[in-house]
Scaffold this motif. Structure first.
Motif, PDB file in Angstrom:
ATOM      1  N   SER A 114       0.800  -1.084  -0.129  1.00  0.00           N
ATOM      2  CA  SER A 114       0.043   0.031  -0.010  1.00  0.00           C
ATOM      3  C   SER A 114       0.849   1.293   0.002  1.00  0.00           C
ATOM      4  O   SER A 114       0.448   2.221  -0.400  1.00  0.00           O
ATOM      5  CB  SER A 114      -0.965  -0.067   1.188  1.00  0.00           C
ATOM      6  OG  SER A 114      -0.196   0.153   2.493  1.00  0.00           O
ATOM      7  N   ASN A 115       2.074   1.159   0.070  1.00  0.00           N
ATOM      8  CA  ASN A 115       3.186   2.416   0.344  1.00  0.00           C
ATOM      9  C   ASN A 115       3.561   2.465  -1.034  1.00  0.00           C
ATOM     10  O   ASN A 115       4.154   1.343  -1.675  1.00  0.00           O
ATOM     11  CB  ASN A 115       4.138   1.891   1.167  1.00  0.00           C
ATOM     12  CG  ASN A 115       5.204   3.139   1.221  1.00  0.00           C
ATOM     13  OD1 ASN A 115       6.084   2.788   0.120  1.00  0.00           O
ATOM     14  ND2 ASN A 115       5.274   3.994   2.092  1.00  0.00           N
ATOM     15  N   GLN A 117       6.308   4.020  -2.681  1.00  0.00           N
ATOM     16  CA  GLN A 117       7.514   3.660  -2.741  1.00  0.00           C
ATOM     17  C   GLN A 117       7.826   2.151  -2.958  1.00  0.00           C
ATOM     18  O   GLN A 117       8.601   1.740  -3.847  1.00  0.00           O
ATOM     19  CB  GLN A 117       8.421   4.360  -1.904  1.00  0.00           C
ATOM     20  CG  GLN A 117       9.804   4.468  -2.267  1.00  0.00           C
ATOM     21  CD  GLN A 117      10.025   4.947  -3.745  1.00  0.00           C
ATOM     22  OE1 GLN A 117       9.655   6.188  -3.722  1.00  0.00           O
ATOM     23  NE2 GLN A 117      10.666   4.483  -4.534  1.00  0.00           N
ATOM     24  N   GLN A 142      -1.785   8.539  -4.924  1.00  0.00           N
ATOM     25  CA  GLN A 142      -0.735   7.652  -5.025  1.00  0.00           C
ATOM     26  C   GLN A 142      -0.399   7.352  -6.416  1.00  0.00           C
ATOM     27  O   GLN A 142       0.693   7.045  -6.906  1.00  0.00           O
ATOM     28  CB  GLN A 142      -0.701   6.642  -4.078  1.00  0.00           C
ATOM     29  CG  GLN A 142      -1.809   5.718  -4.202  1.00  0.00           C
ATOM     30  CD  GLN A 142      -1.356   4.395  -3.125  1.00  0.00           C
ATOM     31  OE1 GLN A 142      -1.123   3.162  -3.616  1.00  0.00           O
ATOM     32  NE2 GLN A 142      -1.238   4.756  -1.911  1.00  0.00           N
TER      33      GLN A 142
END
Length: 433
Positions: A114-115, A117, A142
């Motif tokens: 979910s991040n 990067q 994002q």
């Protein structure tokens, strides 16, 4: 969704074998020699060749016709953040469309990240597998960061379909609707309800086509996006208006165009009544649009309407473009899908809708009705076989013209003519009819 449809969908996905995809072998494997060529020791030679020249991977592997459909499951269809595993049926479905419409092979990849990067790094590390990457069902904002980072890091096309696929089809449909309503792009007022991936990308593409920012009111859950708000991310702030309008009802008064990429039943009959003469309403929320066609047509008899549904006229469906954008990009080995390629797709789809429609398309939709350019036919039908060559060739040519293609214009594509110094297709849609 009815209970019968739910049960049928589950049976479709589980029988006679689970899922919608399989891997097929493309070379003979009947003899010991076949296996020796397929694996050891024969496979060593293409390995050596690719090590010496990485471009030969396109000659000796399926890389050149392989797209990764990749998600983290944070914004799946109308279902929201269901996670990567629950997103897999949708990604398999996307793979089916790539194969069916453009004969492109797909590996669907569901990434537990979910991040942003972490997701970017994962995709970048597996990118050598693919000739292109289709990002799918990633939440905003994002999705913007992820796509841009991967475009910069990779030398293969990266395309977020929820952004650009929706934008391309929306703009193509809008240009035709404006023509039918007798309106010009530089004179209209546009209200966009929804400031996520699809809404922002659609407005960006319209601006690239000539719309001014001061012609747009964009609206999110908090109301009109205006310069006085302190809660805007950079992507929304780019569309902040200098205005005292705060609600959809205020913004839509006198508007020429409504584009909804938000949620069900958010545009009321009274709001629609307040729009300008000959309004254009694209209520694209699925499965339930921002206003139902029945209500819309009961309120206004001078509108052109589109939805995201197949059971109404003028379905705005990404399948009209994303398979063919990748087909064209792969066929000239483009290193990216740029704005010029997207605009080429817009114009190809727009123009195809104006061409005579072959009878075979009516048969594909099991109807005696003939399709022709007009208020209930502003886009080609998804089953139109001409789309593959019309859109793919336009995209390929734009890639070559803008210098992002590694290969020349394919010999199996339609011949081109010189017109005022620019190469254009010669009556392609008519020739293919």
């Amino acid at each position: 969704m009815t209970q019968e449809l739910k049960e049928s969908a589950l049976a479709y996905h589980s029988e006679p074998r689970p899922g919608k995809l399989c891997i097929q072998i493309t070379k003979p494997t009947e003899t010991q020699r076949d296996l020796a060529l397929a694996y050891t020791p024969g496979v060593a030679e293409p390995v050596r060749q690719i090590k010496a020249d990485p471009e030969l991977a396109y000659q000796y592997t399926l890389k050149g016709n392989l797209v990764g459909v990749i998600t983290n499951g944070t914004a799946v269809l109308g279902l929201g953040n269901v996670g990567p595993l629950a997103a897999k049926p949708v990604m398999e479905g996307k793979a089916v469309l790539f194969k069916q419409f453009a004969d492109i092979d797909v590996f669907d990849i569901e990434v537990n990240a979910s991040n942003p990067q972490a997701f970017i790094n994962t995709v970048a590390r597996i990118a050598p597998t693919f000739g292109g990457i289709n990002l799918e069902d990633i939440k905003g904002p994002q999705c913007f960061e992820i796509e841009q980072a991967l475009i910069e890091r990779l030398d293969i096309p990266v395309f977020h379909d929820d952004q650009h696929g929706t934008a391309i089809i929306t703009v193509a449909a809008l240009l035709n609707a404006l023509e039918l309503q007798g309106k010009n792009l530089d004179e209209i007022k546009v209200v966009c309800l929804g400031a996520g991936a699809a809404g922002i990308a659609s407005m960006r593409l319209l601006i690239a086509m000539g719309l001014r920012r001061d012609q747009i009111y964009m609206i999110d859950r908090e109301g009109v996006i205006h310069t006085g708000r302190a809660d805007l991310n950079p992507y929304k702030f780019a569309f902040a208006a200098e205005t005292q309008k705060r609600t959809l009802a205020e913004a839509i008064e006198g508007a020429d165009v409504f584009i909804g990429v938000s949620g069900a039943n958010l545009l009321s009959a009274r709001m629609l009544q307040s729009m300008n003469d000959k309004p254009i309403v694209f209520a694209l929320s699925n499965p339930d649009p921002e206003i139902s066609p029945e209500i819309a047509h009961s309120v206004r008899d001078d509108l052109i309407m589109a939805t995201g549904r197949s059971d109404y006229p003028n379905q705005v469906n990404n399948v009209l473009c994303f398979p063919y954008i990748f087909r064209g990009a792969l066929d000239v080995r483009a290193t990216r899908i740029n704005q010029e390629m997207m605009i080429a797709a817009v114009m190809a789809i727009r123009d195809l809708a104006k061409q005579p429609v072959p009878e075979i398309i009516s048969k594909a939709y099991d109807t005696d009705k003939s399709f022709s350019f007009g208020s209930e036919y502003i886009l080609p039908k998804p089953m139109d076989p001409r789309l593959k060559m019309v859109v793919s060739s336009a995209v390929a040519q734009a890639a070559i013209t803008t210098g992002v293609a590694k290969l020349p214009y394919p010999s199996h594509y339609p011949k081109l003519k010189e017109d005022n110094g620019l190469k254009q297709e010669t009556h392609l849609a008519t020739d293919l009819a």
